[in-house]
Design a protein around this motif. Structure first.
Motif, PDB file in Angstrom:
ATOM      1  N   PRO A  78      10.426 -12.062 -37.224  1.00  0.00           N
ATOM      2  CA  PRO A  78       9.885 -13.218 -37.951  1.00  0.00           C
ATOM      3  C   PRO A  78      10.581 -13.446 -39.288  1.00  0.00           C
TER       4      PRO A  78
ATOM      5  N   ASP B  36       6.007 -15.016 -42.350  1.00  0.00           N
ATOM      6  CA  ASP B  36       5.423 -15.308 -41.041  1.00  0.00           C
ATOM      7  C   ASP B  36       5.019 -14.016 -40.333  1.00  0.00           C
ATOM      8  N   TYR B  37       4.140 -14.172 -39.332  1.00  0.00           N
ATOM      9  CA  TYR B  37       3.852 -13.106 -38.369  1.00  0.00           C
ATOM     10  C   TYR B  37       4.496 -13.494 -37.043  1.00  0.00           C
ATOM     11  N   ASP B  38       4.861 -12.488 -36.248  1.00  0.00           N
ATOM     12  CA  ASP B  38       5.312 -12.789 -34.893  1.00  0.00           C
ATOM     13  C   ASP B  38       4.160 -12.542 -33.911  1.00  0.00           C
TER      14      ASP B  38
END
Length: 221
Positions: free
Chosen positions: A101, A105-107
């Motif tokens: 990411p 952000d988060y994945d």
């Protein structure tokens, strides 16, 4: 003594080995032989992913070790450490579906990336680094150290001098690769949080993010 933490891809003379609480896997032991379920810290070789990778001469299987580390951290939780400029963070892993990411952000595995400078943790040189972390939220991370304002006495990239700046010597190979004691302390704190989350079954899975409220899992839209 019971080994509480796992470090993969460490140097033979790694500073992790000075601590009885760490179970260390160097090139002789083979990081890929680790088959436990505890969260890990991965330091996969970076020369095949660096800005000068076209000049590097990695072993045939060396580049894939970073991708293996991504999978391992996503499966067990933990931390993957690589240089700030590593091409790994732009690699279209599995066609881009599982790439790492962006900052902030988060994945889909609940993973996120933060940036640190190992100089703030006591390194002899400025060493900008990215950490891919899976198994806790950003809010659960321990505090980072205060930024060091003094000028480093050594340089990762080489000997140089600028107007008004003291000549800096190039780091030795060991100094380039070692992990500062304060950063290992920080890794221990992060892995402890991840372990607690794992034990409470507070995890990110099924392709979406969940909040980290103990006893309650909540999907984030």
């Amino acid at each position: 003594m019971f080994k509480k933490f796992i470090a993969l891809f460490v140097r033979r003379d790694s500073s992790y080995k000075l601590r009885e609480s760490w179970d260390c896997y160097d090139i002789d032991r083979g990081a890929k032989t680790y088959n436990g379920n505890d969260p890990v810290v991965c330091h996969p070789p970076c020369r095949a992913w660096g800005q000068l990778s076209h000049m590097a001469k990695p072993r045939l299987d060396e580049k894939e070790l970073a991708l293996w580390s991504i999978d391992t951290v996503r499966e067990r939780g933990g931390i993957l450490e690589h240089p700030h400029g590593s091409k790994l963070f732009k690699h279209k892993y599995n066609g881009g579906e599982h790439r790492l990411p962006l900052i902030g952000d988060y994945d889909n595995f609940g993973g996120f990336v933060i940036e640190i400078d190992q100089f703030d943790f006591g390194h002899v040189a400025s060493k900008p680094t990215k950490l891919y972390i899976v198994g806790c939220s950003k809010e659960q991370l321990p505090s980072l150290p205060t930024r060091r304002l003094e000028t480093p006495k050594k340089s990762i990239s080489g000997t140089y001098a600028m107007k008004g700046v003291t000549l800096r010597k190039r780091c030795t190979q060991y100094e380039r690769e070692y992990t500062p004691s304060k950063l290992i302390d920080w890794f221990e704190d992060v892995l402890t949080v991840i372990k607690q989350n794992n034990e409470c079954h507070v995890v990110y899975k099924y392709g979406y993010q969940k909040t980290w409220n103990y006893g309650q899992e909540e999907e984030v839209s």
